[in-house]
Design a protein around this motif. Structure first.
Motif, short mmCIF file in Angstrom:
data_model
loop_
_atom_site.label_atom_id
_atom_site.label_comp_id
_atom_site.label_asym_id
_atom_site.label_seq_id
_atom_site.Cartn_x
_atom_site.Cartn_y
_atom_site.Cartn_z
N ALA A 50 -30.72 51.02 -51.51
CA ALA A 50 -29.31 50.66 -51.57
C ALA A 50 -28.49 51.43 -50.54
CB ALA A 50 -28.74 50.93 -52.97
N ALA A 51 -29.02 52.54 -50.08
CA ALA A 51 -28.35 53.36 -49.06
C ALA A 51 -29.35 53.75 -47.99
CB ALA A 51 -27.73 54.61 -49.69
N GLU A 52 -28.83 54.10 -46.84
CA GLU A 52 -29.67 54.54 -45.73
C GLU A 52 -29.36 56.01 -45.43
OE1 GLU A 52 -30.64 52.73 -41.40
OE2 GLU A 52 -28.55 53.29 -41.73
N MET A 53 -30.40 56.80 -45.23
CA MET A 53 -30.22 58.20 -44.88
C MET A 53 -30.66 58.42 -43.44
SD MET A 53 -31.76 61.33 -44.26
CE MET A 53 -33.41 61.31 -44.97
N ARG A 54 -29.80 59.06 -42.67
CA ARG A 54 -30.13 59.41 -41.30
C ARG A 54 -29.78 60.87 -41.04
NH1 ARG A 54 -28.54 54.37 -37.29
NH2 ARG A 54 -30.02 52.86 -38.18
N LEU A 55 -30.52 61.47 -40.12
CA LEU A 55 -30.24 62.85 -39.74
C LEU A 55 -29.27 62.89 -38.57
CD1 LEU A 55 -33.79 64.49 -39.87
CD2 LEU A 55 -31.94 64.74 -41.51
N ARG A 56 -28.31 63.80 -38.66
CA ARG A 56 -27.40 64.03 -37.54
C ARG A 56 -27.27 65.53 -37.35
NH1 ARG A 56 -20.98 62.94 -37.27
NH2 ARG A 56 -21.00 65.04 -38.13
N TYR A 57 -27.35 65.96 -36.10
CA TYR A 57 -27.26 67.39 -35.82
C TYR A 57 -25.79 67.78 -35.63
CZ TYR A 57 -32.27 67.65 -35.49
OH TYR A 57 -33.61 67.61 -35.81
N GLY A 58 -25.35 68.74 -36.44
CA GLY A 58 -23.96 69.17 -36.39
C GLY A 58 -23.73 70.25 -35.36
N ALA A 59 -22.55 70.85 -35.41
CA ALA A 59 -22.15 71.86 -34.43
C ALA A 59 -23.05 73.08 -34.48
CB ALA A 59 -20.70 72.27 -34.66
N THR A 60 -23.62 73.37 -35.64
CA THR A 60 -24.47 74.55 -35.78
C THR A 60 -25.89 74.29 -35.28
OG1 THR A 60 -25.17 73.93 -38.02
CG2 THR A 60 -23.18 75.26 -37.80
N GLY A 61 -26.18 73.04 -34.96
CA GLY A 61 -27.54 72.70 -34.53
C GLY A 61 -28.47 72.36 -35.68
N ARG A 62 -27.97 72.52 -36.91
CA ARG A 62 -28.79 72.20 -38.07
C ARG A 62 -28.60 70.73 -38.45
NH1 ARG A 62 -27.84 76.42 -42.77
NH2 ARG A 62 -29.57 75.18 -43.60
N PRO A 63 -29.69 70.06 -38.83
CA PRO A 63 -29.56 68.63 -39.17
C PRO A 63 -28.82 68.41 -40.49
CG PRO A 63 -31.78 69.39 -39.63
CD PRO A 63 -31.07 70.54 -38.96
N GLU A 64 -28.00 67.38 -40.54
CA GLU A 64 -27.31 66.97 -41.76
C GLU A 64 -27.87 65.63 -42.21
OE1 GLU A 64 -22.74 68.55 -41.29
OE2 GLU A 64 -23.30 66.66 -40.34
N HIS A 65 -28.04 65.46 -43.50
CA HIS A 65 -28.40 64.16 -44.05
C HIS A 65 -27.10 63.39 -44.27
CE1 HIS A 65 -32.48 65.64 -45.86
NE2 HIS A 65 -32.43 65.69 -44.54
N ARG A 66 -27.00 62.27 -43.61
CA ARG A 66 -25.81 61.43 -43.77
C ARG A 66 -26.23 60.09 -44.37
NH1 ARG A 66 -21.53 63.73 -41.38
NH2 ARG A 66 -20.32 61.82 -41.46
N TYR A 67 -25.44 59.61 -45.33
CA TYR A 67 -25.79 58.42 -46.09
C TYR A 67 -24.79 57.29 -45.85
CZ TYR A 67 -28.99 61.53 -48.53
OH TYR A 67 -29.98 62.44 -48.81
N ARG A 68 -25.36 56.10 -45.71
CA ARG A 68 -24.52 54.90 -45.49
C ARG A 68 -24.92 53.85 -46.50
NH1 ARG A 68 -25.03 50.13 -42.33
NH2 ARG A 68 -27.09 50.78 -41.64
N TRP A 69 -23.92 53.22 -47.12
CA TRP A 69 -24.17 52.16 -48.10
C TRP A 69 -24.69 50.92 -47.38
CZ3 TRP A 69 -25.05 51.95 -52.99
CH2 TRP A 69 -24.92 50.74 -53.69
N LEU A 70 -25.79 50.35 -47.88
CA LEU A 70 -26.41 49.19 -47.24
C LEU A 70 -26.19 47.91 -48.02
CD1 LEU A 70 -29.84 50.63 -46.12
CD2 LEU A 70 -27.94 50.00 -44.66
N ALA A 71 -26.10 48.02 -49.34
CA ALA A 71 -25.98 46.81 -50.16
C ALA A 71 -24.65 46.14 -49.92
CB ALA A 71 -26.12 47.18 -51.64
N ALA A 72 -24.66 44.80 -50.07
CA ALA A 72 -23.41 44.04 -49.91
C ALA A 72 -22.44 44.43 -50.99
CB ALA A 72 -23.69 42.55 -49.97
N SER A 73 -21.16 44.35 -50.68
CA SER A 73 -20.12 44.70 -51.67
C SER A 73 -20.11 43.70 -52.79
CB SER A 73 -18.75 44.71 -50.98
OG SER A 73 -18.71 45.70 -49.99
#
Length: 220
Positions: free
Chosen positions: A197-220
């Motif tokens: 129902a959601a997608e998780m992707r890694l994004r590297y923040g200002a500290t250089g450490r990866p963050e797990h970021r979540y995006r809703w995938l299911a239709a509203s």
């Protein structure tokens, strides 16, 4: 809107199915048919997106009609024998719901179907992980709505926060918004990602450490 044809020989039962279906966001009932012949005529005149099909029809068994259809179909039937279930799946039924069932049970399956369709919107090809997610989404409504150990209230709050977010969110952001711990937010978000129902992707923040970021995938 997802256009639905209800094929059911009992008029009163058909109206119940119509009522259940129209309660679900994104669905509209284009018509009803009491026989296979009526269903064929309706589909020839105005194609629909989804057929809700009974097994017991007065002129042709629903499973035989299913084999003719080139439209997504969910079986709504009192037949629970293994032969009927296996035939329905072999002939292309996307789901199988045994009568009697509740509005919530049908609604869960329709919502899962809506999410399943959303993956295909505007796409020509799917990667293997996306195909795997499609199958998970299609049967998302078959499972209990809330995993063991999770609060239905918290599940709803996390889903709504993610669903209405303008951009992908971290567990920390969701936790701050809802007033729950980061660990709790992370647990619920991870479950949504596992279910497709959601997608998780890694994004590297200002500290250089990866963050797990979540995006809703299911239709509203």
């Amino acid at each position: 809107m997802i256009r639905v044809l209800v094929v059911e020989d009992d008029f009163r039962v058909a109206q119940v199915h119509v009522g259940f279906t129209t309660r679900v966001d994104g669905f509209t009932v284009a018509g009803t048919a009491r026989t296979a012949a009526e269903a064929r005529s309706f589909l020839a005149a105005q194609p629909v997106d989804l057929v809700l099909l009974d097994s017991y029809l007065p002129d042709t068994p629903g499973l035989d009609l299913l084999a003719e259809l080139s439209v997504d179909t969910i079986m709504l039937t009192a037949a629970s024998d293994t032969t009927s279930v296996r035939l329905a799946l072999a002939r292309g039924a996307l789901n199988y719901l045994v009568k009697p069932f509740t509005a919530e049970q049908l609604g869960d399956r329709l919502a899962a179907y809506r999410r399943y369709r959303a993956v295909f919107a505007g796409r020509h090809n799917l990667a293997q992980d996306e195909i795997d997610r499609v199958w998970r989404l299609l049967h998302d409504g078959d499972r209990p709505a809330v995993p063991k150990g999770q609060s239905p209230v918290t599940v709803h709050l996390v889903i709504e926060a993610l669903r209405h977010a303008a951009e992908p969110r971290t567990a920390a952001e969701i936790a701050d918004e809802l007033g729950i711990s980061r660990a709790t937010a992370q647990r619920y978000l991870a479950a949504l990602a596992r279910d497709g129902a959601a997608e998780m992707r890694l994004r590297y923040g200002a500290t250089g450490r990866p963050e797990h970021r979540y995006r809703w995938l299911a239709a509203s």
